[in-house]
Design a protein around this motif. Structure first.
Motif, short mmCIF file in Angstrom:
data_model
loop_
_atom_site.label_atom_id
_atom_site.label_comp_id
_atom_site.label_asym_id
_atom_site.label_seq_id
_atom_site.Cartn_x
_atom_site.Cartn_y
_atom_site.Cartn_z
N LYS A 266 0.83 -1.21 0.00
CA LYS A 266 0.00 0.00 0.00
C LYS A 266 0.86 1.25 0.00
CE LYS A 266 -3.97 1.94 2.51
NZ LYS A 266 -4.85 1.76 3.70
N LYS A 267 1.93 1.26 0.81
CA LYS A 267 2.83 2.42 0.86
C LYS A 267 3.61 2.56 -0.45
CE LYS A 267 3.36 2.43 5.89
NZ LYS A 267 4.28 2.26 7.04
N ALA A 268 4.02 1.41 -1.00
CA ALA A 268 4.75 1.44 -2.27
C ALA A 268 3.85 1.94 -3.39
CB ALA A 268 5.30 0.05 -2.59
N LEU A 269 2.56 1.53 -3.36
CA LEU A 269 1.63 1.98 -4.40
C LEU A 269 1.43 3.49 -4.35
CD1 LEU A 269 -0.40 1.25 -6.66
CD2 LEU A 269 -2.14 1.04 -4.88
N LYS A 270 1.39 4.04 -3.16
CA LYS A 270 1.20 5.49 -3.01
C LYS A 270 2.32 6.25 -3.71
CE LYS A 270 0.12 8.98 0.50
NZ LYS A 270 -0.02 9.24 1.95
N VAL A 271 3.54 5.75 -3.61
CA VAL A 271 4.66 6.36 -4.31
C VAL A 271 4.56 6.09 -5.81
CG1 VAL A 271 7.18 6.41 -4.54
CG2 VAL A 271 6.14 6.18 -2.27
N ALA A 272 4.18 4.86 -6.17
CA ALA A 272 4.11 4.46 -7.58
C ALA A 272 3.09 5.28 -8.36
CB ALA A 272 3.78 2.98 -7.68
N GLN A 273 2.02 5.71 -7.70
CA GLN A 273 0.96 6.44 -8.38
C GLN A 273 1.41 7.81 -8.88
OE1 GLN A 273 -2.18 5.36 -5.19
NE2 GLN A 273 -3.38 5.88 -6.98
#
Length: 384
Positions: A266-273
């Motif tokens: 979830k934290k990685a996705l926030k950056v990926a977005q």
């Protein structure tokens, strides 16, 4: 065993699918002898005595003009039993002279039964998917796994005792609604057809344009294989459909630790977005900390450090490369394709404009944080 009921929605789907193949009127009758779908809307809801005879006998019934006068609610034609699991669940009828419509009869029955099997199989798969969604949602939010939960997982085909990697996908929500709906089907199809997967991998819808992949990680090579497959997945949707995917990948690979790997993803996705890319939690250090800072504080820090040079892409790129080359003057000058003296000039210019010396550890750290915040604030610096 509960007997399958032929519902009006499915009956109407049958009519819609087969009416284009013939000009005759069609009816679908349920187990109580009531017409629940028809090309002639006026007949819907009426009783059909001929259909009740078909359901009792299990055989087709030819209805002549003479029969139509003595049987309630019928017209000349052919009525055929609809079978599912060797049980008659309804009747489909073709209106017309029996000898004329006879050639269509068996084809119509087979088409009807095929449509029913496909619809019920899809419904079964959707029920199973909803069950998996509910199970994984609960697993992600509980702290401890008990035996009852383990048993529920086994019923669904999920072993909670093996390690998994959690991967979150987000389709760019700026696409039109119809694109998002299509992407939902395309994503599931890619998982089934193109993704190199194990039988114990699961791919589930997770909200508006969001999906979750639960990847079996008991194989030591799983992370490396996953990285290759995710890159292929990301590139495929961009190339073939123009769909941008952001992908966040968790790090924890331990049995029972689903909530850990999910929160990492979830934290990685926030950056990926920010840039529609693939981001691995294990590669995030500064980004994870910076994501927790409020927007107001981010902007204040950026303005404090970079206000005098924020519009100068050349100086910003110089700082980035200088840090990346570990403050090596020679390596930085080579990477920037400039003379060493030019690099010294730029670094001195940065110091004069900002009051911060990029050549000292404290100064370069401040610049690094400011540039990272600037990138997270969706103002990317050239990465080439």
């Amino acid at each position: 065993m509960i007997r399958l009921q032929l519902l009006p929605e499915l009956a109407q789907k049958i009519i819609h699918e087969v009416e284009s193949a013939m000009t005759e009127h069609l009816i679908v009758v349920n187990g109580q002898g009531i017409i629940i779908a028809s090309t002639d809307k006026n007949r819907i809801g009426s009783f059909h005595e001929g259909a009740t005879l078909v359901m009792k006998s299990g055989h087709r019934l030819h209805i002549t003009e003479r029969d139509a006068k003595r049987l309630k609610g019928v017209k000349p034609g052919i009525n055929l039993p609809i079978y599912y699991n060797k049980k008659v669940i309804g009747v489909i009828g073709i209106t017309g002279t029996p000898s004329v419509v006879e050639p269509y009869a068996e084809l119509l029955r087979r088409m009807t039964e095929l449509i029913i099997r496909e619809a019920l199989q899809k419904e079964k798969e959707e029920r199973e998917t909803r069950g998996l969604e509910s199970f994984f949602y609960e697993w992600i939010h509980i702290q401890n796994v008990d035996q009852e939960f383990i048993n529920r997982g086994q019923i669904l085909g999920v072993s909670v005792e093996i390690p998994y990697i959690c991967v979150l996908f987000q389709v760019d929500v700026n696409h039109r609604d119809e694109v998002l709906r299509e992407a939902q089907s395309l994503m599931a199809d890619f998982f089934l057809r193109n993704f190199e997967r194990d039988p114990t991998d699961f791919f589930i819808r997770w909200g508006n344009g969001k999906f979750i992949l639960i990847k079996d990680a008991k194989n030591q090579n799983a992370p490396k294989m996953l990285s290759r497959e995710l890159t292929k997945w990301h590139q495929y949707f961009k190339k073939h459909y123009g769909i941008n995917l952001a992908v966040g990948v968790g790090k924890t690979i331990e049995p029972f630790k689903m909530n850990h790997t999910y929160n990492e993803a979830k934290k990685a996705l926030k950056v990926a977005q920010k840039h529609h890319e693939i981001v691995y939690y294990e590669d995030l250090l500064l980004d994870i900390v910076l994501e927790e800072i409020s927007v107001k504080t981010k902007h204040e820090f950026i303005n404090r450090i970079l206000s005098e040079i924020q519009s100068d892409q050349e100086l910003l790129e110089t700082i980035r490369v200088y840090y990346k080359k570990q403050l090596s003057i020679k390596d930085s000058a080579d990477a920037l394709h400039i003379h060493i003296n030019t690099l010294h000039y730029r670094l001195n210019q940065i110091k004069e404009l900002t009051g911060i010396n990029p050549k000292c550890p404290e100064g370069i750290t401040l610049f690094l944080i400011a540039l990272s915040l600037l990138k997270l604030d969706n103002h990317p610096i050239n990465e080439d």
